[in-house]
Design an enzyme around this catalytic site. Structure first.
Site, PDB file in Angstrom:
ATOM      1  N   ASP A 190     -16.759 -12.511  15.517  1.00 16.45           N
ATOM      2  CA  ASP A 190     -17.109 -12.706  14.107  1.00 16.45           C
ATOM      3  C   ASP A 190     -17.953 -13.950  13.852  1.00 16.45           C
ATOM      4  O   ASP A 190     -18.173 -14.328  12.701  1.00 16.45           O
ATOM      5  CB  ASP A 190     -15.857 -12.742  13.223  1.00 16.45           C
ATOM      6  CG  ASP A 190     -14.871 -13.829  13.641  1.00 16.45           C
ATOM      7  OD1 ASP A 190     -15.316 -14.925  14.036  1.00 16.45           O
ATOM      8  OD2 ASP A 190     -13.653 -13.587  13.576  1.00 16.45           O
ATOM      9  N   ARG A 260     -20.684 -17.516  10.268  1.00  8.34           N
ATOM     10  CA  ARG A 260     -19.384 -16.820  10.206  1.00  8.34           C
ATOM     11  C   ARG A 260     -19.586 -15.536   9.424  1.00  8.34           C
ATOM     12  O   ARG A 260     -20.038 -15.553   8.281  1.00  8.34           O
ATOM     13  CB  ARG A 260     -18.342 -17.706   9.521  1.00  8.34           C
ATOM     14  CG  ARG A 260     -16.961 -17.057   9.345  1.00  8.34           C
ATOM     15  CD  ARG A 260     -16.313 -16.796  10.686  1.00  8.34           C
ATOM     16  NE  ARG A 260     -14.890 -16.515  10.587  1.00  8.34           N
ATOM     17  CZ  ARG A 260     -14.365 -15.314  10.299  1.00  8.34           C
ATOM     18  NH1 ARG A 260     -15.168 -14.295  10.043  1.00  8.34           N
ATOM     19  NH2 ARG A 260     -13.057 -15.159  10.258  1.00  8.34           N
ATOM     20  N   ASP A 265     -12.368 -10.509  10.542  1.00  7.47           N
ATOM     21  CA  ASP A 265     -11.742 -11.506  11.414  1.00  7.47           C
ATOM     22  C   ASP A 265     -11.497 -10.832  12.753  1.00  7.47           C
ATOM     23  O   ASP A 265     -10.741  -9.854  12.835  1.00  7.47           O
ATOM     24  CB  ASP A 265     -10.431 -12.009  10.801  1.00  7.47           C
ATOM     25  CG  ASP A 265      -9.976 -13.323  11.405  1.00  7.47           C
ATOM     26  OD1 ASP A 265     -10.686 -13.841  12.288  1.00  7.47           O
ATOM     27  OD2 ASP A 265      -8.916 -13.837  10.997  1.00  7.47           O
ATOM     28  N   GLU A 268      -9.368 -13.790  18.607  1.00  7.74           N
ATOM     29  CA  GLU A 268      -9.858 -14.959  19.338  1.00  7.74           C
ATOM     30  C   GLU A 268     -10.006 -14.598  20.817  1.00  7.74           C
ATOM     31  O   GLU A 268      -9.373 -13.661  21.311  1.00  7.74           O
ATOM     32  CB  GLU A 268      -8.883 -16.128  19.173  1.00  7.74           C
ATOM     33  CG  GLU A 268      -8.616 -16.528  17.729  1.00  7.74           C
ATOM     34  CD  GLU A 268      -9.857 -17.079  17.042  1.00  7.74           C
ATOM     35  OE1 GLU A 268     -10.733 -17.629  17.739  1.00  7.74           O
ATOM     36  OE2 GLU A 268      -9.943 -16.965  15.803  1.00  7.74           O
ATOM     37  N   ARG A 302     -19.813 -23.757   8.633  1.00  7.50           N
ATOM     38  CA  ARG A 302     -20.479 -22.514   9.030  1.00  7.50           C
ATOM     39  C   ARG A 302     -20.994 -21.779   7.798  1.00  7.50           C
ATOM     40  O   ARG A 302     -20.353 -21.789   6.746  1.00  7.50           O
ATOM     41  CB  ARG A 302     -19.507 -21.612   9.800  1.00  7.50           C
ATOM     42  CG  ARG A 302     -18.987 -22.224  11.080  1.00  7.50           C
ATOM     43  CD  ARG A 302     -17.925 -21.356  11.726  1.00  7.50           C
ATOM     44  NE  ARG A 302     -16.762 -21.176  10.853  1.00  7.50           N
ATOM     45  CZ  ARG A 302     -15.656 -20.523  11.196  1.00  7.50           C
ATOM     46  NH1 ARG A 302     -15.566 -19.988  12.404  1.00  7.50           N
ATOM     47  NH2 ARG A 302     -14.657 -20.403  10.351  1.00  7.50           N
TER      48      ARG A 302
END
Length: 377
Positions: A190, A260, A265, A268, A302
């Protein structure tokens, strides 16, 4: 363009690389004749209607498109006969073939049937006049690019799938048109770092004086072959948020933007499916220029925005294929929720695991674990 195009090129003997295809003429096939054997009887008359390439939809229409794209890549020329079938100018046609060439290169495997090729054309050129794409009741002639290749008329993509706003949507502050995005600058599914050339009107007026001075000093250092100083000046440029990028045997001064993606989302990198999500984004935008509709600047500095690449809405692609979550806390768009539901129902991507951990929960747990470690220490 890969092996599929090279297979149509033929031998490099200076002759016709595609002897059975002429854009403005019909081919003639000579059946093979071997010594000592009677000649084959004449072929029966062709019963199927021939299109402008002299072929039927079931034969070499796809090959004709591949040849045209190979020829365009080498010469920047569009097929001679195309202007008889579309209403737009030759300049517009060149832009179409640029988009088609890029779409073809990014399609794996390449189209093998007329229907596949028609879908590719429709996706790549969905913003052109519909009269240029197909026959309509309002346009008997020109017949359109699909008819030019004897391709069927596909269902055109919906506006929500491949639409770039013609005017700035509510809340958009400005638009960035980036240089090609480096794969290594894509951090996860993302977010990424992009560069915008300072030749862009919005950027050119905002380059700080110190950056101009650094560029001049570096140029002088290189002339004097003081490469150590030149490299040090590059580091100073990077600290100022700028970078000198090599493009087509030239150097471009570009501004750095950390991006971003709005409303999604992704896992990670250390989470399950984190690397798969990043790789999916690399396939969508890696090595390509993107258009970013910037809404805001987040707490980490961002730029938060909607991303478009090759007429694809990138957040939609990530959600529909199960590469990211809908970030409902920050974006309430109903289509985002719908695309996430579709991926979840089909067990696509991260949803194949059944009950994947939410990235915001994972980050919270990581913060709590670090806090606990500090307290214990």
């Amino acid at each position: 363009m890969g092996n599929i195009l090279r297979c149509f090129k033929g031998d490099d003997d200076g002759g016709d690389h595609y002897p059975y295809y002429k854009p403005t003429s019909r081919p003639h096939y000579q059946p093979p004749h071997y010594h000592g054997q009677p000649a084959a009887p004449p072929a029966p008359p062709q019963q199927q209607p021939l299109g402008p390439h002299g072929v039927t939809p079931s034969t070499v229409g796809v090959a004709a498109l591949a040849h045209d794209l190979l020829n365009f890549e080498s010469t920047s020329m569009v097929p001679d006969g195309l202007s008889q079938h579309v209403v737009s100018s030759r300049k517009a046609q060149v832009k179409w073939y640029q988009k088609l060439l890029e779409a073809y290169k990014n399609t794996t495997p390449p189209p093998k049937t007329p229907a596949d090729a028609a879908q590719l054309i429709a996706r790549a050129l969905n913003m052109i006049q519909r009269a240029d794409l197909e026959i309509t009741s309002n346009y008997v002639s020109p017949q359109g690019i699909l008819e030019f290749y004897n391709f069927p008329i596909p269902s055109l993509p919906s506006a929500s799938s491949n639409y770039q706003p013609s005017s700035l949507p509510e809340g958009v502050q400005f638009v960035l048109n980036t240089l090609p995005v480096y794969d290594k600058c894509i951090g996860d599914g993302d977010g990424f770092t992009a560069y915008v050339s300072t030749t862009d009107p919005r950027e050119s007026a905002n380059v700080p004086l110190e950056v101009h001075e650094l560029v001049i000093a570096r140029t002088q250092a290189r002339k004097c072959r003081d490469y150590q100083s030149a490299d040090a000046l590059l580091s100073s440029l990077d600290e100022a948020g700028y970078k000198i990028i090599s493009c087509s045997d030239d150097e471009v001064l570009a501004r750095k933007y950390r991006i971003r993606m709005r409303g999604i989302d992704a896992p990670e990198l250390k989470m399950p499916y984190g690397r798969e999500s990043r790789n999916a984004l690399v396939k969508l935008i890696g090595g390509k220029s993107v258009k970013i509709y910037v809404y805001d600047l987040d707490q980490f500095g961002r730029y938060v925005g909607d991303i478009y690449c090759n007429n694809l809405f990138i957040q939609e692609q990530m959600l529909k294929n199960g590469h990211a979550w809908h970030f409902k806390t920050y974006d309430k768009r109903p289509e985002f929720a719908r695309w996430e539901r579709e991926a979840k129902a089909a067990n696509r991507g991260l949803w194949a695991s059944g009950n994947p951990e939410k990235p915001w929960d994972w980050r919270r747990d990581q913060r709590n674990a670090r806090q606990d470690a500090i307290q214990v220490y």
